[in-house]
Enzyme design. Structure first.
Site, PDB file in Angstrom:
ATOM      1  N   LYS A  69      17.539 -11.973 -27.998  1.00  0.00           N
ATOM      2  CA  LYS A  69      16.726 -10.781 -27.724  1.00  0.00           C
ATOM      3  C   LYS A  69      17.359  -9.484 -28.227  1.00  0.00           C
ATOM      4  O   LYS A  69      16.646  -8.536 -28.546  1.00  0.00           O
ATOM      5  CB  LYS A  69      16.431 -10.676 -26.230  1.00  0.00           C
ATOM      6  CG  LYS A  69      15.482 -11.747 -25.715  1.00  0.00           C
ATOM      7  CD  LYS A  69      15.111 -11.493 -24.259  1.00  0.00           C
ATOM      8  CE  LYS A  69      14.128 -12.519 -23.751  1.00  0.00           C
ATOM      9  NZ  LYS A  69      13.675 -12.237 -22.377  1.00  0.00           N
ATOM     10  N   ASN A  90      11.604  -9.291 -27.386  1.00  0.00           N
ATOM     11  CA  ASN A  90      11.199 -10.679 -27.146  1.00  0.00           C
ATOM     12  C   ASN A  90       9.940 -11.044 -27.917  1.00  0.00           C
ATOM     13  O   ASN A  90       9.466 -12.178 -27.832  1.00  0.00           O
ATOM     14  CB  ASN A  90      10.992 -10.943 -25.649  1.00  0.00           C
ATOM     15  CG  ASN A  90       9.682 -10.374 -25.133  1.00  0.00           C
ATOM     16  OD1 ASN A  90       9.254  -9.300 -25.559  1.00  0.00           O
ATOM     17  ND2 ASN A  90       9.062 -11.077 -24.212  1.00  0.00           N
ATOM     18  N   ALA A 132      15.149  -8.643 -17.292  1.00  0.00           N
ATOM     19  CA  ALA A 132      13.811  -8.520 -16.713  1.00  0.00           C
ATOM     20  C   ALA A 132      13.669  -7.206 -15.953  1.00  0.00           C
ATOM     21  O   ALA A 132      12.634  -6.531 -16.050  1.00  0.00           O
ATOM     22  CB  ALA A 132      13.530  -9.697 -15.790  1.00  0.00           C
ATOM     23  N   GLY A 245       5.287 -15.093 -10.685  1.00  0.00           N
ATOM     24  CA  GLY A 245       5.857 -15.091 -12.026  1.00  0.00           C
ATOM     25  C   GLY A 245       5.021 -15.839 -13.035  1.00  0.00           C
ATOM     26  O   GLY A 245       5.095 -15.560 -14.241  1.00  0.00           O
TER      27      GLY A 245
END
Length: 284
Positions: A69, A90, A132, A245
């Site tokens: 990433k 990403n 995240a 999620g």
């Protein structure tokens, strides 16, 4: 009839446990697109060659997962606003003759959040300041959140993220140390677990004071499997709204398809297929 499919895919290692291909190709089929999503195991040493290969083969875009990433940035022609702030990519998009790095991790959260609550003017509490957490904090701020609170055990990382949001977006941001069970403040509208706590373990509970959860909150978790984490079960008990999620992962994929192909995919189809390959109940 043509026989040349539009190519997209993913570069990561290891790659054999990545179910995204099933979700994406289900979306392509439902939209009537002659497109493929190729899941490729690419080592760090081979990343530059993989990006060159995608250019040579005319891929319209690809995802980058761990550990690429950050490293992929050196092989791209530019970055989108959020990717530049987050410092990670990403999702790579072929645009105007070049490859542009985007970050859909946070956008996936914001897109899923919009289905229940518009981010404008909200106070968002982000538990965790890793990849995240950074993406969610930045994208929530760019989407109009009024305040971002970063909660993290590593003070320097948490303070750095709060400062980044405060200095480069329109939101106010603050840091709170995570030394024990965190009590969600009454000013919060949204609280999201952006850590890996609960991944693969339905009984592992993130260190949050469950008595501070309340019906007015939107309680979110980045963990896709299991989607009904112990954290979300506690939120359910208090009557709070929930965002799992799995929904974020689907939204992230949908954003990528929109960036690559200009098509709005059917998210219900994507979630159903993802649930199927993960052996989950798609109605959860």
């Amino acid at each position: 009839m043509g026989f040349l499919s539009t190519l997209t895919g993913s570069f990561s290692t290891p790659a054999d446990d990545n179910p995204t291909v099933a979700m994406m190709e289900a979306a392509y089929a439902a939209a009537g697109l002659d497109a493929r999503y190729v899941n490729v195991d690419v080592s760090s040493a081979d990343l530059a060659d993989a990006v060159l290969g995608a250019r040579a083969m005319g891929w319209v875009g690809f995802n980058c997962s761990m550990p690429h990433k950050v490293a992929v940035i050196d092989h791209l022609d530019g970055l989108g606003e959020s990717a530049e702030l987050i410092g990670a990519v990403n999702c790579v998009v072929a645009r105007d003759g070049g490859l542009i790095g985007e970050n859909t991790d946070g956008r996936g959260f914001v897109e899923a959040m919009r289905e229940q609550r518009h981010p404008a003017g909200t106070h968002v509490v982000v538990l965790g300041a890793g990849g995240a957490g950074r993406a969610i904090a930045v994208e929530s701020a760019l989407a109009g959140a009024a305040r971002i609170t970063v909660v993290n055990r590593n003070a320097s990382r948490g303070e750095a993220l709060a400062a980044l949001v405060d200095q480069h977006t329109g939101a106010d941001a603050d840091f709170q140390p995570w030394t024990e069970s965190y009590a969600v403040p009454t000013s919060a509208d949204v609280v999201v677990n952006a850590t890996s706590v609960g991944l693969g373990n339905p009984d592992e509970l993130v260190a949050v004071d469950v008595e501070s959860l309340r019906p007015e909150l939107l309680v979110a978790d980045v963990i896709p499997n299991p989607p009904r984490t112990a954290y979300l079960r506690e939120a359910e008990r208090t009557g709070a709204a929930k965002l799992d999620g799995l929904g974020m992962l689907v939204a992230q994929g949908a954003v990528a398809i929109e960036l690559w192909l200009g098509v709005t995919p059917n998210r219900d189809v994507m979630r159903a297929r993802l649930s199927e390959v993960l052996g989950l109940d798609s109605t959860i």
